[in-house]
Design an enzyme around this catalytic site. Structure first.
Site, mmCIF file in Angstrom:
data_model
loop_
_atom_site.group_PDB
_atom_site.id
_atom_site.type_symbol
_atom_site.label_atom_id
_atom_site.label_comp_id
_atom_site.label_asym_id
_atom_site.label_seq_id
_atom_site.Cartn_x
_atom_site.Cartn_y
_atom_site.Cartn_z
ATOM 1 N N ASN A 11 0.792 -1.369 0.152
ATOM 2 C CA ASN A 11 0.045 0.032 0.024
ATOM 3 C C ASN A 11 0.869 1.263 0.158
ATOM 4 O O ASN A 11 1.346 1.612 1.045
ATOM 5 C CB ASN A 11 -1.033 0.030 1.317
ATOM 6 C CG ASN A 11 -1.627 1.073 1.436
ATOM 7 O OD1 ASN A 11 -1.893 1.820 0.555
ATOM 8 N ND2 ASN A 11 -2.255 1.452 2.860
ATOM 9 N N TRP A 12 0.970 1.806 -1.194
ATOM 10 C CA TRP A 12 2.119 3.252 -1.353
ATOM 11 C C TRP A 12 1.327 4.402 -0.634
ATOM 12 O O TRP A 12 2.177 5.189 -0.465
ATOM 13 C CB TRP A 12 2.205 3.169 -2.748
ATOM 14 C CG TRP A 12 3.227 2.233 -3.299
ATOM 15 C CD1 TRP A 12 4.131 1.340 -2.457
ATOM 16 C CD2 TRP A 12 3.739 1.950 -4.558
ATOM 17 N NE1 TRP A 12 4.659 0.781 -3.545
ATOM 18 C CE2 TRP A 12 4.753 0.997 -4.573
ATOM 19 C CE3 TRP A 12 3.571 2.619 -5.871
ATOM 20 C CZ2 TRP A 12 5.472 0.593 -5.670
ATOM 21 C CZ3 TRP A 12 4.163 2.106 -6.944
ATOM 22 C CH2 TRP A 12 5.099 1.435 -6.846
ATOM 23 N N LYS A 13 0.147 4.411 -0.337
ATOM 24 C CA LYS A 13 -0.451 5.514 0.150
ATOM 25 C C LYS A 13 -0.130 6.745 -0.601
ATOM 26 O O LYS A 13 -0.232 6.623 -1.847
ATOM 27 C CB LYS A 13 -0.029 5.738 1.759
ATOM 28 C CG LYS A 13 0.063 4.358 2.540
ATOM 29 C CD LYS A 13 0.065 4.742 3.873
ATOM 30 C CE LYS A 13 -0.062 3.238 4.787
ATOM 31 N NZ LYS A 13 0.012 3.416 6.142
ATOM 32 N N HIS A 98 -9.276 1.264 4.888
ATOM 33 C CA HIS A 98 -8.010 1.316 5.561
ATOM 34 C C HIS A 98 -8.346 2.328 6.749
ATOM 35 O O HIS A 98 -9.042 3.295 6.575
ATOM 36 C CB HIS A 98 -7.145 2.163 4.323
ATOM 37 C CG HIS A 98 -5.799 2.058 5.013
ATOM 38 N ND1 HIS A 98 -5.221 2.911 5.894
ATOM 39 C CD2 HIS A 98 -4.562 1.125 5.148
ATOM 40 C CE1 HIS A 98 -4.066 2.622 6.190
ATOM 41 N NE2 HIS A 98 -3.681 1.460 5.779
ATOM 42 N N GLU A 100 -6.548 4.660 7.907
ATOM 43 C CA GLU A 100 -6.404 6.076 7.525
ATOM 44 C C GLU A 100 -7.724 6.698 6.945
ATOM 45 O O GLU A 100 -8.144 7.733 7.269
ATOM 46 C CB GLU A 100 -5.328 6.551 6.423
ATOM 47 C CG GLU A 100 -3.989 6.252 7.390
ATOM 48 C CD GLU A 100 -2.886 5.630 6.591
ATOM 49 O OE1 GLU A 100 -2.943 5.680 5.508
ATOM 50 O OE2 GLU A 100 -1.911 5.101 7.322
ATOM 51 N N GLU A 170 -5.487 -4.917 10.280
ATOM 52 C CA GLU A 170 -4.617 -4.088 10.547
ATOM 53 C C GLU A 170 -4.865 -3.591 12.186
ATOM 54 O O GLU A 170 -5.470 -2.463 12.055
ATOM 55 C CB GLU A 170 -4.363 -3.064 9.831
ATOM 56 C CG GLU A 170 -4.147 -3.792 8.213
ATOM 57 C CD GLU A 170 -3.465 -2.657 7.358
ATOM 58 O OE1 GLU A 170 -2.307 -2.857 6.668
ATOM 59 O OE2 GLU A 170 -4.225 -1.706 7.105
ATOM 60 N N GLY A 176 2.513 1.995 10.604
ATOM 61 C CA GLY A 176 3.650 2.900 10.582
ATOM 62 C C GLY A 176 4.380 3.611 11.827
ATOM 63 O O GLY A 176 4.954 4.492 11.799
ATOM 64 N N SER A 216 3.302 -2.481 10.310
ATOM 65 C CA SER A 216 4.903 -2.558 10.551
ATOM 66 C C SER A 216 5.447 -3.824 10.092
ATOM 67 O O SER A 216 6.227 -4.368 10.614
ATOM 68 C CB SER A 216 5.170 -1.932 11.940
ATOM 69 O OG SER A 216 4.641 -0.797 12.122
ATOM 70 N N GLY A 237 2.846 -1.103 4.047
ATOM 71 C CA GLY A 237 3.107 0.051 3.866
ATOM 72 C C GLY A 237 4.389 0.662 3.673
ATOM 73 O O GLY A 237 4.927 0.205 2.434
ATOM 74 N N GLY A 238 4.886 1.139 4.760
ATOM 75 C CA GLY A 238 6.353 1.600 4.549
ATOM 76 C C GLY A 238 7.339 0.824 4.128
ATOM 77 O O GLY A 238 7.968 1.524 3.110
#
Ligand code: PGA
Length: 261
Positions: A11-13, A98, A100, A170, A176, A216, A237-238
């Site tokens: 997930n590149w956001k 998600h 966010e 999640e 993150g 994470s 993500g990251g």
């Protein structure tokens, strides 16, 4: 990991320029080509890069999905992207709910339900994200929160449409932050989610539904997490923004069969 082929999704956001996105997926397609039989790989780039990423891959083994969609078919919804627009591009997957979207953009349980139903009814593979905040976990409400998010999103959905559903657990406090759920905590939540899926559909559907862990995930913790019996892959993500770390996680997914569960 159960007997389902693992899915590793990035997930590149709101990250990467078009050139960066295209060269990443090109390199990823090469690096992951020999793992295509043992793991499925997906990338969720920003909307504006979907077309360029799809063209760069040219029907390869890497899937491309959107990070969100509207539940409305069309009309006066400034700034929104419809499911028909995504399908028109050739997009096969969409991320819904998600954390966010829920906690930063204020999407409600009911809105996420409408999006989930609309996406599945339109034949998109839907990755539904659920998970508790740290306050909810500390209050002992983890299962209740996951249950409410899952049950509301899937309420009234015909079982056959669940064939295109993936659930991503999640925990919000792990996204993150560098804090990861322990493999045992993840397993406990995943087993509960699978149990609820069976009650909402049937045993076979629940066994065949992938439940991803997200929060994470790194190359160092992925083997243990993916080694748990009800963890069918990861939403990353990251660590999906760098090829080396994402490949480390994909390799962990591909090797999971060798780990005791
Ligand atoms: P993270 O993000 O891997 O950076 O924690 C996961 C996600 O938001 O899906």
């Amino acid at each position: 990991m159960s007997s389902i082929k693992p899915l590793i999704a990035g997930n590149w956001k709101m990250n990467k320029t078009r050139d960066d996105a295209v060269s990443f997926v090109e390199q990823l397609a090469q690096s992951a080509s020999d793992l295509a039989n043992s793991t499925q790989v997906l990338i969720f780039p920003a909307f504006v890069h979907l077309d360029a990423c799809l063209s760069a891959l040219d029907a390869g083994h890497i899937g491309i999905g959107a990070q969100n969609c509207s539940h409305e078919p069309d009309g006066a919804f400034t700034g929104e992207i419809s499911i028909a627009m995504l399908k028109d591009l050739g997009i096969s997957h969409v991320l819904i709910g998600h954390s966010e979207r829920r906690h930063v953009m204020g999407e409600t349980l009911d809105l996420i339900k409408e999006k989930t139903h609309a996406a599945l009814q339109a034949g998109l593979h839907t990755v539904l994200c659920i998970g508790e905040t740290i306050e909810q976990r500390e209050a002992g409400d983890t299962d209740a929160v996951n249950d409410a998010q899952l049950t509301t999103a899937l309420d009234g959905l015909p079982t056959d449409l669940m064939a295109n559903l993936t659930v991503a657990y999640e925990p919000v406090w792990a996204i993150g932050t560098g804090k990861t759920a322990t493999p045992d905590d993840a397993q406990q939540a995943h087993a509960f989610i699978r149990e609820r899926l069976a009650e909402l559909s049937d045993d076979a559907t629940a066994q065949n539904t992938r439940i991803l862990y997200g929060g994470s995930v790194k190359p160092g913790n992925a083997p243990e997490l993916f080694g748990m019996p009800d963890v069918d892959g990861g939403l990353v993500g990251g660590a999906s923004l760098e090829l080396e770390s994402f490949m480390g996680i994909i390799r962990a997914g591909a090797k999971t069969d060798a780990l005791p569960s």
